[in-house]
Design a protein around this motif. Sequence first.
Motif, PDB file in Angstrom:
ATOM      1  N   ALA A 194      -8.470 -40.123 -16.602  1.00  0.00           N
ATOM      2  CA  ALA A 194      -9.631 -39.986 -17.166  1.00  0.00           C
ATOM      3  C   ALA A 194     -10.225 -41.535 -16.086  1.00  0.00           C
ATOM      4  CB  ALA A 194     -10.087 -40.311 -18.139  1.00  0.00           C
ATOM      5  N   GLU A 195      -9.834 -42.966 -16.488  1.00  0.00           N
ATOM      6  CA  GLU A 195     -10.283 -44.408 -15.851  1.00  0.00           C
ATOM      7  C   GLU A 195      -9.884 -43.863 -14.278  1.00  0.00           C
ATOM      8  OE1 GLU A 195     -10.882 -47.081 -17.214  1.00  0.00           O
ATOM      9  OE2 GLU A 195     -11.005 -46.818 -19.322  1.00  0.00           O
ATOM     10  N   PHE A 196      -9.032 -42.932 -13.629  1.00  0.00           N
ATOM     11  CA  PHE A 196      -8.734 -43.548 -12.565  1.00  0.00           C
ATOM     12  C   PHE A 196     -10.631 -41.994 -11.617  1.00  0.00           C
ATOM     13  CE2 PHE A 196      -7.483 -40.497  -8.471  1.00  0.00           C
ATOM     14  CZ  PHE A 196      -7.329 -41.824  -7.599  1.00  0.00           C
ATOM     15  N   MET A 197     -10.153 -41.302 -12.147  1.00  0.00           N
ATOM     16  CA  MET A 197     -11.369 -40.894 -12.064  1.00  0.00           C
ATOM     17  C   MET A 197     -13.439 -41.261 -11.950  1.00  0.00           C
ATOM     18  SD  MET A 197     -10.441 -36.610 -12.706  1.00  0.00           S
ATOM     19  CE  MET A 197     -10.105 -36.474 -14.164  1.00  0.00           C
ATOM     20  N   ALA A 198     -12.509 -42.849 -13.598  1.00  0.00           N
ATOM     21  CA  ALA A 198     -13.891 -42.914 -12.780  1.00  0.00           C
ATOM     22  C   ALA A 198     -14.243 -43.757 -11.986  1.00  0.00           C
ATOM     23  CB  ALA A 198     -14.035 -43.430 -14.703  1.00  0.00           C
ATOM     24  N   ARG A 199     -13.263 -44.527 -11.563  1.00  0.00           N
ATOM     25  CA  ARG A 199     -12.855 -45.626 -10.210  1.00  0.00           C
ATOM     26  C   ARG A 199     -14.422 -45.211  -9.352  1.00  0.00           C
ATOM     27  NH1 ARG A 199     -11.856 -50.155 -12.143  1.00  0.00           N
ATOM     28  NH2 ARG A 199     -11.944 -50.662 -10.232  1.00  0.00           N
ATOM     29  N   PRO A 200     -15.181 -46.356  -8.537  1.00  0.00           N
ATOM     30  CA  PRO A 200     -15.836 -45.922  -7.842  1.00  0.00           C
ATOM     31  C   PRO A 200     -15.314 -45.343  -6.976  1.00  0.00           C
ATOM     32  CG  PRO A 200     -15.532 -47.957  -8.005  1.00  0.00           C
ATOM     33  CD  PRO A 200     -15.518 -48.108  -9.340  1.00  0.00           C
ATOM     34  N   ALA A 201     -16.093 -44.848  -6.076  1.00  0.00           N
ATOM     35  CA  ALA A 201     -15.344 -43.553  -4.595  1.00  0.00           C
ATOM     36  C   ALA A 201     -15.203 -44.696  -3.761  1.00  0.00           C
ATOM     37  CB  ALA A 201     -16.379 -42.437  -4.080  1.00  0.00           C
ATOM     38  N   GLU A 258       5.718 -36.187 -16.539  1.00  0.00           N
ATOM     39  CA  GLU A 258       5.574 -35.029 -14.821  1.00  0.00           C
ATOM     40  C   GLU A 258       3.979 -35.126 -15.086  1.00  0.00           C
ATOM     41  OE1 GLU A 258       6.134 -32.155 -12.136  1.00  0.00           O
ATOM     42  OE2 GLU A 258       5.550 -31.808 -14.413  1.00  0.00           O
ATOM     43  N   ARG A 259       2.909 -34.178 -16.360  1.00  0.00           N
ATOM     44  CA  ARG A 259       1.848 -33.830 -16.013  1.00  0.00           C
ATOM     45  C   ARG A 259       1.119 -34.125 -15.443  1.00  0.00           C
ATOM     46  NH1 ARG A 259       4.510 -31.623 -21.290  1.00  0.00           N
ATOM     47  NH2 ARG A 259       3.048 -32.915 -21.976  1.00  0.00           N
ATOM     48  N   ALA A 260       1.576 -35.695 -16.298  1.00  0.00           N
ATOM     49  CA  ALA A 260       0.615 -37.153 -15.745  1.00  0.00           C
ATOM     50  C   ALA A 260       0.428 -37.142 -13.941  1.00  0.00           C
ATOM     51  CB  ALA A 260       1.283 -37.442 -16.455  1.00  0.00           C
ATOM     52  N   GLU A 261       1.286 -36.525 -13.369  1.00  0.00           N
ATOM     53  CA  GLU A 261       2.312 -37.185 -12.165  1.00  0.00           C
ATOM     54  C   GLU A 261       1.108 -35.970 -11.207  1.00  0.00           C
ATOM     55  OE1 GLU A 261       5.806 -37.817 -11.449  1.00  0.00           O
ATOM     56  OE2 GLU A 261       5.118 -37.637  -9.560  1.00  0.00           O
ATOM     57  N   ALA A 262       1.168 -34.641 -11.736  1.00  0.00           N
ATOM     58  CA  ALA A 262       0.754 -33.459 -11.047  1.00  0.00           C
ATOM     59  C   ALA A 262      -0.682 -33.390 -11.500  1.00  0.00           C
ATOM     60  CB  ALA A 262       0.743 -32.521 -11.773  1.00  0.00           C
ATOM     61  N   ILE A 276      -2.728 -36.214 -11.470  1.00  0.00           N
ATOM     62  CA  ILE A 276      -3.629 -37.707 -11.145  1.00  0.00           C
ATOM     63  C   ILE A 276      -3.214 -37.639  -9.505  1.00  0.00           C
ATOM     64  CG2 ILE A 276      -2.873 -40.341 -10.862  1.00  0.00           C
ATOM     65  CD1 ILE A 276      -2.113 -40.777 -13.415  1.00  0.00           C
ATOM     66  N   GLY A 277      -1.974 -36.723  -8.855  1.00  0.00           N
ATOM     67  CA  GLY A 277      -2.429 -35.890  -7.769  1.00  0.00           C
ATOM     68  C   GLY A 277      -3.150 -35.962  -7.804  1.00  0.00           C
ATOM     69  N   GLN A 278      -3.683 -34.482  -8.344  1.00  0.00           N
ATOM     70  CA  GLN A 278      -5.020 -33.756  -7.114  1.00  0.00           C
ATOM     71  C   GLN A 278      -6.088 -34.788  -7.347  1.00  0.00           C
ATOM     72  OE1 GLN A 278      -4.765 -30.598  -8.415  1.00  0.00           O
ATOM     73  NE2 GLN A 278      -7.498 -29.797  -7.688  1.00  0.00           N
ATOM     74  N   ALA A 279      -6.299 -35.599  -8.468  1.00  0.00           N
ATOM     75  CA  ALA A 279      -7.793 -36.671  -8.611  1.00  0.00           C
ATOM     76  C   ALA A 279      -7.551 -37.262  -7.736  1.00  0.00           C
ATOM     77  CB  ALA A 279      -7.414 -37.386 -10.000  1.00  0.00           C
TER      78      ALA A 279
END
Lengths: 216, 216
Positions: free
Chosen positions: B88-95, B141-145, B147-150
């Motif tokens: 979530a934090e990653f997706m909230a970072r400025p683009a 592993e699931r998180a990796e997937a 975050i990879g998606q994101a």
Amino acid sequence: MVTGTATSSEMTDTVVAPGRREQNKLDTRRAIAASALDLARAHGLGNFTADQVAAEAGVSRRTFFNYFHSAEEALTTTTDALLELAAAEFMARPADEPLLDAMIAALAAIAKTDNLSVCGELFRMAEGSPELMRSQLHAWERAEARIGQAVSERMGGNLNPLYLLALVGAVLSCVKAAMQVWAAAAENPQDGSAAELEDQIVGALSMLRDGFNNPR
Amino acid sequence: MVTGTATSSEMTDTVVAPGRREQNKLDTRRAIAASALDLARAHGLGNFTADQVAAEAGVSRRTFFNYFHSAEEALTTTTDALLELAAAEFMARPADEPLLDAMIAALAAIAKTDNLSVCGELFRMAEGSPELMRSQLHAWERAEARIGQAVSERMGGNLNPLYLLALVGAVLSCVKAAMQVWAAAAENPQDGSAAELEDQIVGALSMLRDGFNNPR
DNA sequence: TGCAAGTTTGCATTCTGTGCAACAAGCTGG
DNA sequence: CCAGCTTGTTGCACAGAATGCAAACTTGCA
């Protein structure tokens, strides 16, 4: 307690007695693993029992569980062998070689594994089977520990623990990524497939060495 | 079917109906997870049954299995939450932020998790329990997937797959290494512990960014 | 209010995983 | 070659895991 890494069955008989005991155990182990793979191919991953594996391998159900905790674990021997090879290759690198070079060389050697195509098959299977996935991940984790140990010894034991863990983890993650890409591409046991895998591994590790600056 | 990420239970009632159904399910889930943790602390990891967990959580054994495949999986919800937060934090970072900077910032934020000390506890527990270890690895592993998606979406989908997988894997490996070192050091729920973890994470990721050139 | 959709639960059943004790097969040394 | 020791295999028993199913119960909505 080291698991006897292939003690080079060179000529007829060497000094160390392999012993019929050892040999039999290895044979059963292999037989069970092979049966598990057969059944996984035939019926799909969750669709067979320990009984069936034991029967096909010609041992009792109890013996199956003497060797493995589950069918998935039996399948993971293949992956284990691959990672064991990597560790061995690493330890065989000259001691004066820069650490990262040694790791890259050792891990690129993975592509020389015997059952390469089976490993790819398992990688693909694992995508659809949580249980197998867990087993495989665990195998990588064990390898991480082993290689971490080897790196630590190589460097005389005075390495920053964080550096050690992060480095080995990152390296293996790159190799895993390489195998994933390779396995997804190589559906069937291709010919030059090994070369392709080696390229992927070297590619991923080069990215790591460059600090992922260049998303080509 | 997205697992409802904390839809900010701000004031009393918002437009979107959280619904009593959703809420109840979350409550049971939490109750089960909490009971599992209690029992793990009290009796040790392999030394309690699904029945006991269910009983302590006030649900039937059957319901327990409706939520989790095993006790270990119930424990892993905590780790899952931590990794979910990172995503979530990653997706909230400025683009427009450079990718690596965004990842470092997002993952450093992990240290802000609520149940941080529990996560450390689980990390230590996992060392002695293959089953829990597997569950935890699977969570990563699931998180990796995810975050990879994101990351893929952030970069417009035109990233070299090998780069993507290797990068995300390496980054998460570094974070894992950081948590391992941190968990090993912080035996008891210390005060400034979160700050220490953040340091370890940033440290590991800096090494990664520098290509592991400098084994300080 | 009352029906449709979603959850919990008990029951039955199959399979997992392990302890135990008897048995068999490989390995001594006389 | 036999006696005895060590190690691996097997059958049995048993607790517990995991899942399908159908009946009971909640919640959501018209």
